[in-house]
Design a protein around this motif. Structure first.
Motif, PDB file in Angstrom:
ATOM      1  N   VAL A  24       0.825  -1.209   0.000  1.00  0.00           N
ATOM      2  CA  VAL A  24       0.000   0.000   0.000  1.00  0.00           C
ATOM      3  C   VAL A  24       0.864   1.265   0.000  1.00  0.00           C
ATOM      4  N   PHE A  25       1.918   1.274   0.828  1.00  0.00           N
ATOM      5  CA  PHE A  25       2.799   2.432   0.932  1.00  0.00           C
ATOM      6  C   PHE A  25       4.251   2.005   0.764  1.00  0.00           C
ATOM      7  N   ARG A  26       5.102   2.981   0.475  1.00  0.00           N
ATOM      8  CA  ARG A  26       6.549   2.760   0.485  1.00  0.00           C
ATOM      9  C   ARG A  26       7.247   4.052   0.905  1.00  0.00           C
ATOM     10  N   LEU A  27       8.474   3.913   1.393  1.00  0.00           N
ATOM     11  CA  LEU A  27       9.273   5.053   1.833  1.00  0.00           C
ATOM     12  C   LEU A  27      10.241   5.468   0.732  1.00  0.00           C
ATOM     13  N   LEU A  28      10.424   6.779   0.568  1.00  0.00           N
ATOM     14  CA  LEU A  28      11.416   7.278  -0.368  1.00  0.00           C
ATOM     15  C   LEU A  28      12.790   7.285   0.295  1.00  0.00           C
ATOM     16  N   PRO A  29      13.857   7.178  -0.488  1.00  0.00           N
ATOM     17  CA  PRO A  29      15.194   7.368   0.084  1.00  0.00           C
ATOM     18  C   PRO A  29      15.363   8.817   0.537  1.00  0.00           C
ATOM     19  N   GLY A  30      16.233   9.045   1.502  1.00  0.00           N
ATOM     20  CA  GLY A  30      16.465  10.394   2.009  1.00  0.00           C
ATOM     21  C   GLY A  30      15.456  10.787   3.067  1.00  0.00           C
ATOM     22  N   ASN A  31      15.558  12.017   3.550  1.00  0.00           N
ATOM     23  CA  ASN A  31      14.664  12.482   4.607  1.00  0.00           C
ATOM     24  C   ASN A  31      14.673  14.006   4.673  1.00  0.00           C
ATOM     25  N   PHE A  32      13.803  14.538   5.526  1.00  0.00           N
ATOM     26  CA  PHE A  32      13.717  15.986   5.731  1.00  0.00           C
ATOM     27  C   PHE A  32      14.370  16.397   7.051  1.00  0.00           C
ATOM     28  N   GLY A  33      15.311  15.614   7.517  1.00  0.00           N
ATOM     29  CA  GLY A  33      16.035  15.970   8.732  1.00  0.00           C
ATOM     30  C   GLY A  33      16.019  14.862   9.768  1.00  0.00           C
ATOM     31  N   GLU A  34      17.140  14.700  10.437  1.00  0.00           N
ATOM     32  CA  GLU A  34      17.251  13.721  11.520  1.00  0.00           C
ATOM     33  C   GLU A  34      16.915  14.400  12.843  1.00  0.00           C
ATOM     34  N   ASP A  35      16.380  13.623  13.774  1.00  0.00           N
ATOM     35  CA  ASP A  35      16.034  14.180  15.077  1.00  0.00           C
ATOM     36  C   ASP A  35      16.009  13.070  16.113  1.00  0.00           C
ATOM     37  N   LYS A  36      15.833  13.445  17.353  1.00  0.00           N
ATOM     38  CA  LYS A  36      15.682  12.499  18.454  1.00  0.00           C
ATOM     39  C   LYS A  36      14.379  12.828  19.177  1.00  0.00           C
ATOM     40  N   THR A  37      13.776  11.811  19.772  1.00  0.00           N
ATOM     41  CA  THR A  37      12.526  12.038  20.490  1.00  0.00           C
ATOM     42  C   THR A  37      12.760  12.052  21.997  1.00  0.00           C
ATOM     43  N   ALA A  38      11.844  12.718  22.703  1.00  0.00           N
ATOM     44  CA  ALA A  38      11.925  12.814  24.162  1.00  0.00           C
ATOM     45  C   ALA A  38      10.529  13.086  24.697  1.00  0.00           C
ATOM     46  N   PHE A  39      10.412  13.168  26.016  1.00  0.00           N
ATOM     47  CA  PHE A  39       9.172  13.594  26.660  1.00  0.00           C
ATOM     48  C   PHE A  39       9.313  15.061  27.048  1.00  0.00           C
ATOM     49  N   GLY A  40       8.235  15.821  26.913  1.00  0.00           N
ATOM     50  CA  GLY A  40       8.246  17.230  27.269  1.00  0.00           C
ATOM     51  C   GLY A  40       7.421  17.503  28.512  1.00  0.00           C
ATOM     52  N   LEU A  41       7.975  18.249  29.462  1.00  0.00           N
ATOM     53  CA  LEU A  41       7.281  18.656  30.676  1.00  0.00           C
ATOM     54  C   LEU A  41       7.241  20.177  30.743  1.00  0.00           C
ATOM     55  N   ARG A  42       6.456  20.732  31.669  1.00  0.00           N
ATOM     56  CA  ARG A  42       6.434  22.187  31.816  1.00  0.00           C
ATOM     57  C   ARG A  42       7.843  22.704  32.116  1.00  0.00           C
ATOM     58  N   LYS A  43       8.136  23.880  31.587  1.00  0.00           N
ATOM     59  CA  LYS A  43       9.484  24.440  31.714  1.00  0.00           C
ATOM     60  C   LYS A  43       9.908  24.551  33.169  1.00  0.00           C
ATOM     61  N   SER A  44       8.947  24.790  34.071  1.00  0.00           N
ATOM     62  CA  SER A  44       9.262  24.957  35.492  1.00  0.00           C
ATOM     63  C   SER A  44       9.510  23.641  36.210  1.00  0.00           C
ATOM     64  N   GLU A  45       9.171  22.528  35.563  1.00  0.00           N
ATOM     65  CA  GLU A  45       9.230  21.211  36.226  1.00  0.00           C
ATOM     66  C   GLU A  45      10.591  20.546  36.035  1.00  0.00           C
ATOM     67  N   THR A  46      11.669  21.279  36.349  1.00  0.00           N
ATOM     68  CA  THR A  46      12.992  20.691  36.157  1.00  0.00           C
ATOM     69  C   THR A  46      13.261  19.566  37.157  1.00  0.00           C
ATOM     70  N   GLY A  47      12.683  19.658  38.340  1.00  0.00           N
ATOM     71  CA  GLY A  47      12.868  18.600  39.330  1.00  0.00           C
ATOM     72  C   GLY A  47      12.229  17.305  38.862  1.00  0.00           C
ATOM     73  N   LEU A  48      11.021  17.403  38.326  1.00  0.00           N
ATOM     74  CA  LEU A  48      10.335  16.225  37.809  1.00  0.00           C
ATOM     75  C   LEU A  48      11.080  15.679  36.595  1.00  0.00           C
ATOM     76  N   ARG A  49      11.560  16.584  35.741  1.00  0.00           N
ATOM     77  CA  ARG A  49      12.349  16.149  34.584  1.00  0.00           C
ATOM     78  C   ARG A  49      13.580  15.362  35.029  1.00  0.00           C
ATOM     79  N   ASP A  50      14.241  15.830  36.100  1.00  0.00           N
ATOM     80  CA  ASP A  50      15.415  15.123  36.613  1.00  0.00           C
ATOM     81  C   ASP A  50      15.034  13.735  37.129  1.00  0.00           C
TER      82      ASP A  50
END
Length: 249
Positions: free
Chosen positions: A196-222
Motif C-alpha cells: 500500500v505504501f513505500r518510503l522514499l530514500p532520504g529524509n527531511f532531517g534527523e532528530d531524536k525524540t523525548a518527553f516534554g514537561l512544563r518548563k518549570s518542572e525541572t525537578g520532575l524532569r530530573d
C-alpha cells in the motif's frame, strides 16, 4: 483499500483530556496515531513504546500515569501549561525551540522525517516532490522544512495539514501525493500495510525524540532522567525497545 491496520480513535478523547489532573498522578498527552509509540490497538486501548516506558517511569518515581489523546497537536503546549496534562509524549522531536519552551527529558529514540508515498506512485525520490501536494502533521517542525524545500523543478505545490491517518488516507484518496513525518510511524504503516505504501530514500532531517514537561518542572524532569538512566543500565529500555521495534533496532 483495506486499512484495517490503522489505529482507531474514540469520540471521548477530548473528555479524557479535560478530566486530567488527579492528585498524585501525571497525565500524559499524545496524538494516539503514532505507532509504535502511542496509538490505539484493536480494542481502542492506548499502547506503544512511549506508554510502556512512561508506565515504568511511573513505577520508579511512584506516580500513576494516565494517558489521553490530544486531537489537535497544535494545542499541546496550551494543555501542558494550563495543567490539563503534565507530560507530552508520542514521539516528540527535540528542537532548539522546544528546549526553550519545555523541560525535555534525555533522548529516547533516534528518528528522522521520512517521506511516504503510495506504493504505485511515480515519485521515486525527494526531488520528484516539486509541484506535488505534501501532507504533514499539524504543529510539526517539519512543516517549515517542507516549505523551504526545492525539488528538481521548484517547491511543492501545496501542504495539507492533519494527523498521520489523515495524511495516509489523503494519499489513498488522491488528495495528496506524499506524506512527511516520523520514520518510526511511517515504517510501521509501511510494514503493516504491505503493497500500500513505500518510503522514499532520504529524509527531511534527523532528530531524536523525548518527553516534554512544563518548563518549570525541572525537578520532575530530573526524576524522569534518572529513571531512564536506570532503565538503560538494567536493560529495561532494551526489553521495551525490542518489544516494539524488534531485536535489530
Amino acid at each position: 483499500r483495506d486499512l484495517h491496520s490503522f489505529p482507531t480513535r474514540r469520540s471521548s478523547d477530548l473528555q479524557l483530556v479535560s478530566s486530567a489532573g488527579a492528585a498524585g498522578s501525571l497525565t500524559v498527552g499524545g496524538t494516539g496515531d503514532i505507532p509504535p509509540l502511542h496509538f490505539r490497538d484493536a480494542h481502542a486501548d492506548l499502547v506503544g513504546f512511549d506508554i510502556d516506558v512512561l508506565r515504568e517511569i511511573g513505577k520508579r518515581i511512584d506516580r500513576e500515569m494516565k494517558f489521553v489523546v490530544i486531537d489537535d497537536w497544535s494545542q499541546a503546549t496550551e494543555l501542558l501549561n494550563s495543567g490539563k496534562i503534565d507530560v507530552i509524549a508520542s514521539g516528540m522531536s527535540i528542537t532548539d525551540e522546544r528546549r526553550s519552551i519545555y523541560a525535555m527529558t534525555k533522548p529516547l529514540i533516534n528518528n528522522y522525517q521520512a517521506v511516504t508515498v503510495p506504493a504505485d506512485s511515480p515519485i521515486k525520490e525527494q526531488g520528484d516532490l516539486s509541484a506535488k501536494t505534501v501532507c504533514a502533521i499539524k504543529g510539526s517542525f517539519v512543516i517549515a522544512e517542507v516549505e523551504k524545500f526545492r525539488g528538481k523543478s521548484g517547491p511543492v505545490a501545496a501542504i495539507k495539514i492533519g494527523g498521520n491517518e489523515f495524511c495516509l488516507l489523503s494519499m489513498l484518496n488522491g488528495e495528496a501525493d506524499a506524506a512527511v513525518g516520523d520514520w518510526v510511524a511511517a515504517s510501521y504503516y509501511v510494514k503493516h500495510n504491505p503493497g500500500v505504501f513505500r518510503l522514499l530514500p532520504g529524509n527531511f532531517g534527523e532528530d531524536k525524540t523525548a518527553f516534554g514537561l512544563r518548563k518549570s518542572e525541572t525537578g520532575l524532569r530530573d526524576q524522569f532522567d534518572k529513571a531512564l538512566a536506570d532503565m538503560d543500565n538494567d536493560g529495561t529500555i532494551k526489553t521495551i525497545r525490542e518489544r516494539w521495534f524488534g531485536k535489530d533496532k
